[in-house]
Design a protein around this motif. Structure first.
Motif, mmCIF file in Angstrom:
data_model
loop_
_atom_site.group_PDB
_atom_site.id
_atom_site.type_symbol
_atom_site.label_atom_id
_atom_site.label_comp_id
_atom_site.label_asym_id
_atom_site.label_seq_id
_atom_site.Cartn_x
_atom_site.Cartn_y
_atom_site.Cartn_z
ATOM 1 N N VAL A 24 2.927 22.273 -17.737
ATOM 2 C CA VAL A 24 3.040 22.808 -19.099
ATOM 3 C C VAL A 24 4.126 22.006 -19.794
ATOM 4 O O VAL A 24 5.274 21.981 -19.336
ATOM 5 C CB VAL A 24 3.413 24.308 -19.097
ATOM 6 C CG1 VAL A 24 3.750 24.790 -20.514
ATOM 7 C CG2 VAL A 24 2.276 25.137 -18.510
ATOM 8 N N THR A 25 3.739 21.292 -20.829
ATOM 9 C CA THR A 25 4.709 20.456 -21.526
ATOM 10 C C THR A 25 4.402 20.423 -23.017
ATOM 11 O O THR A 25 3.246 20.540 -23.424
ATOM 12 C CB THR A 25 4.727 19.027 -20.934
ATOM 13 O OG1 THR A 25 5.686 18.254 -21.649
ATOM 14 C CG2 THR A 25 3.377 18.332 -21.012
ATOM 15 N N THR A 26 5.466 20.294 -23.823
ATOM 16 C CA THR A 26 5.241 20.119 -25.259
ATOM 17 C C THR A 26 5.661 18.712 -25.672
ATOM 18 O O THR A 26 5.678 18.384 -26.849
ATOM 19 C CB THR A 26 6.067 21.157 -26.065
ATOM 20 O OG1 THR A 26 7.422 21.061 -25.653
ATOM 21 C CG2 THR A 26 5.552 22.562 -25.876
ATOM 22 N N LYS A 27 6.042 17.909 -24.638
ATOM 23 C CA LYS A 27 6.492 16.549 -24.944
ATOM 24 C C LYS A 27 5.315 15.582 -24.810
ATOM 25 O O LYS A 27 4.498 15.741 -23.888
ATOM 26 C CB LYS A 27 7.592 16.116 -23.955
ATOM 27 C CG LYS A 27 8.807 17.037 -24.001
ATOM 28 C CD LYS A 27 9.758 16.734 -22.859
ATOM 29 C CE LYS A 27 10.849 17.781 -22.785
ATOM 30 N NZ LYS A 27 11.571 17.745 -21.524
ATOM 31 N N SER A 28 5.293 14.590 -25.724
ATOM 32 C CA SER A 28 4.153 13.667 -25.695
ATOM 33 C C SER A 28 4.087 12.899 -24.371
ATOM 34 O O SER A 28 3.008 12.619 -23.859
ATOM 35 C CB SER A 28 4.237 12.696 -26.867
ATOM 36 O OG SER A 28 5.502 12.057 -26.830
HETATM 37 P P1 ADP Z 1 8.646 18.297 -19.192
HETATM 38 O O1 ADP Z 1 10.068 18.014 -19.449
HETATM 39 O O2 ADP Z 1 7.994 17.213 -18.491
HETATM 40 O O3 ADP Z 1 7.924 18.724 -20.422
HETATM 41 P P2 ADP Z 1 9.558 20.684 -17.932
HETATM 42 O O4 ADP Z 1 8.982 21.531 -16.886
HETATM 43 O O5 ADP Z 1 10.888 20.123 -17.745
HETATM 44 O O6 ADP Z 1 8.554 19.513 -18.175
HETATM 45 O O7 ADP Z 1 9.576 21.555 -19.251
HETATM 46 C C1 ADP Z 1 8.414 22.193 -19.710
HETATM 47 C C2 ADP Z 1 8.544 22.541 -21.161
HETATM 48 O O8 ADP Z 1 9.564 23.540 -21.335
HETATM 49 C C3 ADP Z 1 8.988 21.410 -22.029
HETATM 50 O O9 ADP Z 1 7.912 20.554 -22.369
HETATM 51 C C4 ADP Z 1 9.545 22.156 -23.246
HETATM 52 O O10 ADP Z 1 8.501 22.600 -24.088
HETATM 53 C C5 ADP Z 1 10.170 23.380 -22.606
HETATM 54 N N1 ADP Z 1 11.615 23.188 -22.434
HETATM 55 C C6 ADP Z 1 12.264 22.808 -21.322
HETATM 56 N N2 ADP Z 1 13.592 22.752 -21.542
HETATM 57 C C7 ADP Z 1 13.786 23.092 -22.829
HETATM 58 C C8 ADP Z 1 14.963 23.231 -23.665
HETATM 59 N N3 ADP Z 1 16.180 22.984 -23.202
HETATM 60 N N4 ADP Z 1 14.756 23.628 -24.935
HETATM 61 C C9 ADP Z 1 13.541 23.894 -25.406
HETATM 62 N N5 ADP Z 1 12.408 23.794 -24.668
HETATM 63 C C10 ADP Z 1 12.534 23.389 -23.397
#
Ligand code: ADP
Length: 434
Positions: free
Chosen positions: A371-375
């Motif tokens: 689950v990710t919101t990063k491209s």
């Molecule tokens: P990734 O970094 O590869 O996206 P993670 O499991 O580290 O995977 O995080 C999953 C998602 O949780 C991120 O894509 C983001 O949407 C959210 N997230 C994680 N850490 C933060 C934060 N410090 N602030 C806001 N959203 C966060």
């Protein structure tokens, strides 16, 4: 009343008392016969005097005394006598007749070195009873696990009988062993699943320090190629290279441990130093100047029993996410707060950032894999963090803070409250590096 009448009346009374004694003895025998426990009545009356004599001679440490005088243990084994046994004792020992078990107690302790010493020690110390698990070699040649209980006579009565109770727990012990094996297999399976989950980030984690090494080596070569090599700069770069290589090595070591049958490397660690090591690592890997780190680490944090590399990895992941989140805002000051404190039997570490927080409704989802919101995100960092915390009996939670950014709260149980032994810590760090 004549003397004869008086005597007759007394005789009747005695007969009545005798009948009562017989009835109570019959009740006692029925009880003995029905109890699902092997019962052996033992006469150890002479040991009372022997122990008293030892006390008079100033012996206080009976364990040391018995260790120096094994002949006394042999003497007790061959002179303390089993006088009576019930039917359950017969079947436990594989005997067909009580006479096979009547005699010196030596056969009870033959397969359990140290057991008769423990029985003697408890009696010498005036304990009312003793329970221990022992091995018993039966008359028909089986080796069984037995729960062995001794109840000592508390008053100097003429018979001075000690009661031994024995329960055959071989089946329970076998099941316990099977369960333990299953548990170990399960733990190993869980570790392998964790490894599978780790694999994406392993590539990421190893690549990161290696790319730092590559950049630093290129820069070093450039500095060296100058007519006047800048030695302090080269020394600084070599230091960074060394740290990055250690970091890559630690990750590889971790993978090796996860995929092998070996247990996680648990040791008493100072969580504050795990945080600062993780922080040091992330500063090497991101542009630390752009973020303002505010630390509020409790100086009175107790040590906790944990796997330092796994916990460092947890903090690295959370710090990386926090830095990334803070960097996304337009605010001038990108801030990350790291706090540690104790609450009851737990250590709490909070990592808060000045980012825009976790999107509403996603607080639970973000801990799921992929689950990710990063491209360019992989969405496994947080699932690993949670797995690591849970591996340690802890948890990771998230909420949005007053600044609007995310607050990740790591809870880790304190476990054994031992003082951190710096020598052991150093050794463990060296082991992990080698
Ligand atoms: P990734 O970094 O590869 O996206 P993670 O499991 O580290 O995977 O995080 C999953 C998602 O949780 C991120 O894509 C983001 O949407 C959210 N997230 C994680 N850490 C933060 C934060 N410090 N602030 C806001 N959203 C966060």
């Amino acid at each position: 009343m004549t003397t004869i009448d008086a005597l007759a009346a007394r005789l009747l009374e005695v007969e009545g008392e005798l009948q009562e004694v017989r009835a109570s003895e019959a009740r006692y025998r029925t009880l003995l016969g029905n109890i699902p426990t092997g019962i052996l009545q033992v006469d150890s009356s002479h040991m009372r005097e022997i122990f008293q004599d030892l006390r008079n001679r100033g012996v206080t440490d009976i364990e040391a005394h018995l260790a120096q005088n094994p002949a006394l243990v042999d003497f007790a084994n061959s002179t303390v006598m089993v006088k009576e046994v019930n039917d359950v004792a017969l079947s436990i020992f594989g005997a067909t007749d009580p006479s096979q078990l009547i005699g010196p107690v030596a056969y009870i302790f033959a397969a359990s070195p140290g057991a008769s010493e423990a029985v003697m020690t408890a009696r010498f110390r005036g304990q009312p009873n003793l329970t221990q698990t022992i091995k018993i070699k039966t008359l028909d040649g089986r080796l069984i696990d037995a729960l062995f209980m001794v109840s000592y006579p508390q008053k100097a009565v003429t018979s001075d009988r000690t009661v031994l109770m024995i329960m055959d727990v071989t089946e329970q012990s076998r099941m316990e062993r099977e369960l333990r094996k299953m548990d170990e297999e399960f733990t190993r399976f869980a570790r392998l699943s964790l490894l599978a989950e780790f694999s994406g980030s392993i590539v990421h984690e190893v690549r990161q320090p290696l790319s730092v090494v590559l950049t630093d080596v290129t820069t070093t070569l450039r500095w060296l190629a100058r007519d006047q090599p800048n030695v302090p700069k080269i020394r600084e770069l070599m230091g960074r290279i060394e740290e990055s290589v250690h970091r890559a090595n630690d990750v590889i070591q971790r993978v090796k441990e996860l995929s092998s049958k070996s247990q996680p490397t648990m040791s008493q660690c100072d969580i504050n130093s795990q945080i600062t090591t993780a922080l040091h690592f992330v500063k090497l890997n991101v542009d630390g100047r752009a973020t303002n780190f505010v630390l509020d680490l409790s100086p009175s944090l107790p040590s906790a029993n944990l796997d330092s590399i796994q916990v460092q990895q947890l903090f690295v992941n959370l710090l990386m996410n926090a830095i990334y989140a803070a960097a996304q805002t337009v605010e001038d000051q990108k801030r990350v707060f790291v706090r540690s404190r104790t609450r009851g039997e737990e250590i709490i570490v909070e990592i808060e950032d000045s980012g825009s927080g976790v999107p509403k409704g996603m607080e639970h989802q973000i801990f799921d894999s992929f689950v990710t919101t990063k491209s360019n995100g992989m969405g496994i960092g947080l699932s690993i963090c949670r797995a690591i915390a849970r591996n340690h009996g802890g948890e990771v939670k998230v909420r949005n803070g007053v600044l609007g950014g995310a607050v990740f709260e790591v809870l880790l149980p304190i476990g054994t409250r031992e003082q951190v032994d710096p020598a052991r810590m150093e050794q463990s760090a060296t082991d992990q590096r080698s």
